[in-house]
Each structure stands twice: as structure tokens, then as C-alpha cells.
Design a protein around this motif. Structure first.
Motif, PDB file in Angstrom:
ATOM      1  N   LYS A 129      -0.151   5.873   6.551  1.00 38.16           N
ATOM      2  CA  LYS A 129       0.487   4.755   5.856  1.00 38.16           C
ATOM      3  C   LYS A 129       1.283   5.198   4.626  1.00 38.16           C
ATOM      4  O   LYS A 129       2.169   4.481   4.170  1.00 38.16           O
ATOM      5  N   THR A 130       0.953   6.352   4.087  1.00 40.20           N
ATOM      6  CA  THR A 130       1.581   6.758   2.821  1.00 40.20           C
ATOM      7  C   THR A 130       2.227   8.140   2.865  1.00 40.20           C
ATOM      8  O   THR A 130       2.786   8.586   1.861  1.00 40.20           O
ATOM      9  N   LYS A 131       2.186   8.808   4.004  1.00 32.31           N
ATOM     10  CA  LYS A 131       2.642  10.198   4.046  1.00 32.31           C
ATOM     11  C   LYS A 131       4.147  10.362   3.857  1.00 32.31           C
ATOM     12  O   LYS A 131       4.617  11.477   3.626  1.00 32.31           O
ATOM     13  N   LYS A 132       4.896   9.256   3.934  1.00 35.82           N
ATOM     14  CA  LYS A 132       6.333   9.347   3.683  1.00 35.82           C
ATOM     15  C   LYS A 132       6.721   8.762   2.323  1.00 35.82           C
ATOM     16  O   LYS A 132       7.904   8.710   1.991  1.00 35.82           O
ATOM     17  N   LEU A 155       0.819  -1.200   0.000  1.00 32.83           N
ATOM     18  CA  LEU A 155       0.000   0.000   0.000  1.00 32.83           C
ATOM     19  C   LEU A 155       0.854   1.251   0.000  1.00 32.83           C
ATOM     20  O   LEU A 155       0.573   2.223  -0.681  1.00 32.83           O
ATOM     21  N   SER A 156       1.928   1.220   0.793  1.00 31.08           N
ATOM     22  CA  SER A 156       2.719   2.433   0.965  1.00 31.08           C
ATOM     23  C   SER A 156       3.760   2.627  -0.123  1.00 31.08           C
ATOM     24  O   SER A 156       4.326   3.686  -0.239  1.00 31.08           O
ATOM     25  N   LEU A 215      -6.753  15.404  -9.185  1.00 34.10           N
ATOM     26  CA  LEU A 215      -5.431  14.828  -8.938  1.00 34.10           C
ATOM     27  C   LEU A 215      -4.819  15.436  -7.680  1.00 34.10           C
ATOM     28  O   LEU A 215      -4.310  14.709  -6.814  1.00 34.10           O
ATOM     29  N   ALA A 216      -4.871  16.753  -7.574  1.00 35.22           N
ATOM     30  CA  ALA A 216      -4.288  17.425  -6.413  1.00 35.22           C
ATOM     31  C   ALA A 216      -4.990  17.006  -5.122  1.00 35.22           C
ATOM     32  O   ALA A 216      -4.341  16.758  -4.101  1.00 35.22           O
ATOM     33  N   LYS A 217      -6.309  16.907  -5.180  1.00 35.64           N
ATOM     34  CA  LYS A 217      -7.071  16.532  -3.985  1.00 35.64           C
ATOM     35  C   LYS A 217      -6.770  15.096  -3.558  1.00 35.64           C
ATOM     36  O   LYS A 217      -6.601  14.808  -2.368  1.00 35.64           O
ATOM     37  N   GLU A 218      -6.713  14.181  -4.534  1.00 32.15           N
ATOM     38  CA  GLU A 218      -6.457  12.781  -4.212  1.00 32.15           C
ATOM     39  C   GLU A 218      -5.013  12.577  -3.752  1.00 32.15           C
ATOM     40  O   GLU A 218      -4.750  11.822  -2.811  1.00 32.15           O
ATOM     41  N   ALA A 219      -4.076  13.247  -4.403  1.00 32.47           N
ATOM     42  CA  ALA A 219      -2.671  13.114  -4.014  1.00 32.47           C
ATOM     43  C   ALA A 219      -2.449  13.654  -2.610  1.00 32.47           C
ATOM     44  O   ALA A 219      -1.688  13.080  -1.820  1.00 32.47           O
ATOM     45  N   GLU A 220      -3.133  14.738  -2.284  1.00 32.15           N
ATOM     46  CA  GLU A 220      -2.979  15.320  -0.951  1.00 32.15           C
ATOM     47  C   GLU A 220      -3.443  14.350   0.132  1.00 32.15           C
ATOM     48  O   GLU A 220      -2.879  14.311   1.230  1.00 32.15           O
ATOM     49  N   LYS A 221      -4.469  13.557  -0.170  1.00 31.01           N
ATOM     50  CA  LYS A 221      -4.950  12.577   0.808  1.00 31.01           C
ATOM     51  C   LYS A 221      -3.850  11.585   1.166  1.00 31.01           C
ATOM     52  O   LYS A 221      -3.698  11.198   2.324  1.00 31.01           O
ATOM     53  N   TYR A 222      -3.082  11.171   0.165  1.00 35.12           N
ATOM     54  CA  TYR A 222      -1.982  10.241   0.430  1.00 35.12           C
ATOM     55  C   TYR A 222      -0.921  10.890   1.322  1.00 35.12           C
ATOM     56  O   TYR A 222      -0.299  10.227   2.144  1.00 35.12           O
ATOM     57  N   THR A 223      -0.706  12.201   1.150  1.00 35.87           N
ATOM     58  CA  THR A 223       0.345  12.874   1.924  1.00 35.87           C
ATOM     59  C   THR A 223      -0.052  13.082   3.381  1.00 35.87           C
ATOM     60  O   THR A 223       0.801  13.411   4.207  1.00 35.87           O
TER      61      THR A 223
END
Length: 238
Positions: free
Chosen positions: A49-52, A17-18, A37-45
Motif C-alpha cells: 500500500k505504501t511502497k510507491k 494511508l498511502s 527510524l530506518a527499520k520502520e521506514a523500511e517497512k513502508y517501502t
């Protein structure tokens, strides 16, 4: 034993996942749906689990850069360009820390293009004597390059012409120190090369304007081997 096996599978799953390829973000970019894209990518950041992971930061920066070019009615994107700098800087920092810079190398085309947009902004401000604004942008440029020396020379010149001689000397001192560690600029982006060239030329001019001709010549001599075939360098240096 069973616990260890289960734990192992879970670790692999979470790792997947990460460390995914973020196909969803890739598709949104291909579809030119930059705001989503910006909104979805920001969720990962912001996800623990995925912010790094570095890729969401690069995709977020790409989306924000495109939005900055086209404009948006959404207030959350009113500072899209500055936010793109911020997230690209975070992506590069995480990439250097966790991946030895591999993602930045993979994204060299985008990084170089974005750097050049900011470099041109800095140099345009300097060309029109808006040195305070140029210095502010140069500080931001530091965040999106692994060659900070280029920003320090530009900032030194800006501080000099903004009548802050102490800060000018401090920036030049730091730039000179970093320059001694550089053996080649062959693999640099075009933007980094341009920033180094113009930063040195502006700094040399500042030194000449303060009656320090020998220091100006010494500075130019430190980088001249990299720009001998450059027509702009030849014109301004001569």
C-alpha cells in the motif's frame, strides 16, 4: 449505488494511508532514534500500500545517513551509507515519476547535504589519483541527482586517467549531449554545481594531457559563464 459509496470511502481511506505525512517517522527522527527510524521506514517501502510513496524512502535515507556517521553494532547497518544512496535514489525516482519532483524539492536541504558528502568523497579520491574508486562513487552519484551531466564529466575524467580511453570518450559524449539541454544551474544544489565545475576542470585537464588543447578550451567555454565569480574556478582555469 451503496456499493459505489462504500468503494469511494475505502478508496479515500486507502489513499490516506498511502499518502500520509508519516508523523511516526518524523518523530523518530526528531528523537534521534535513527535505527528504529530506518527499520520502520523500511517497512513502508515493502508494504504494497505504501511502497510507491516517496516520503518513507527519504526518511529511510535520512536515518541510514545518520547511522553511517555514528556507526552501529547492528550488522544490518554495516553498509548504511551505500544503502542510503540506494533508498534516496529510489525516492527521487518515484518522486519524479509520480509527483513531478515535489518531494525532492521539499527535501532539498537534506538532498543537497547528502550529495555534498558523496561529491567530496569522489573529489577526494580524484585528488589522490584513486580514479577507479572515484568512478565507482560517481556512478552512485547519478542515482541521487536529477542532473546526471555532472557525473558523466567526472566519470569521463576518471576513465581517462584509469587508462580506459574508450569509456572516457563515451562518458564525455553523453555529458556534452546533456549539457546542451541546460540553460541555467541557478536552482541546482551546491553539490551538483561543484561536481559540474570539478568534472569539467578534470576533463579539460585530461584533454590537454592528450594534446587536445582546443577541445579542452571549448569544453571550459561551455560552462565558464556559470563560474566566472568562483575563485576556485578562476585559479584552476587560468
Amino acid at each position: 449505488k451503496h456499493f459505489l459509496i462504500i468503494f469511494g470511502f475505502l478508496s479515500i481511506a486507502f489513499s490516506g494511508l498511502s499518502q500520509g505525512d508519516y508523523t511516526d517517522l518524523r518523530i523518530l527522527y526528531a528523537d534521534q532514534n535513527y535505527e528504529k527510524l530506518a527499520k520502520e521506514a523500511e517497512k513502508y517501502t515493502t508494504n504494497d500500500k505504501t511502497k510507491k510513496d516517496v516520503l518513507p524512502y527519504f526518511w529511510l535515507a535520512k536515518g541510514l545517513y545518520k547511522i553511517s556517521l555514528s556507526g552501529s553494532d547492528d550488522d544490518r547497518f554495516k553498509n548504511a551509507y551505500k544503502d542510503a544512496i540506494k533508498y534516496l535514489g529510489k525516492g527521487i525516482a518515484y518522486d519524479n515519476k509520480y509527483n513531478n519532483g515535489s518531494a525532492t524539492e521539499d527535501e532539498k536541504e537534506f538532498v543537497g547535504k547528502f550529495q555534498m558528502s558523496l561529491a567530496e568523497m569522489i573529489l577526494n579520491e580524484m585528488a589522490t589519483d584513486n580514479f577507479k574508486r572515484a568512478s565507482g562513487w560517481a556512478i552512485k552519484y547519478q542515482k541521487i541527482t536529477n542532473n546526471e551531466v555532472v557525473a558523466f564529466y567526472a566519470m569521463g575524467a576518471c576513465k581517462f586517467y584509469d587508462n580506459d580511453k574508450t569509456s572516457a570518450r563515451d562518458n564525455w559524449k553523453q555529458a556534452d549531449k546533456l549539457l546542451t539541454e541546460i540553460e541555467s544551474i541557478e536552482n541546482w544544489t551546491d553539490a551538483d554545481k561543484r561536481m559540474l565545475k570539478m568534472g569539467v576542470l578534470y576533463s579539460a585537464k585530461a584533454l590537454k594531457d592528450s594534446k587536445q588543447d582546443s577541445k579542452a578550451s571549448e569544453l571550459v567555454g561551455k560552462v565558464s559563464q556559470w563560474f566566472e565569480e568562483d575563485s576556485e574556478w578562476q585559479t584552476q582555469y587560468d
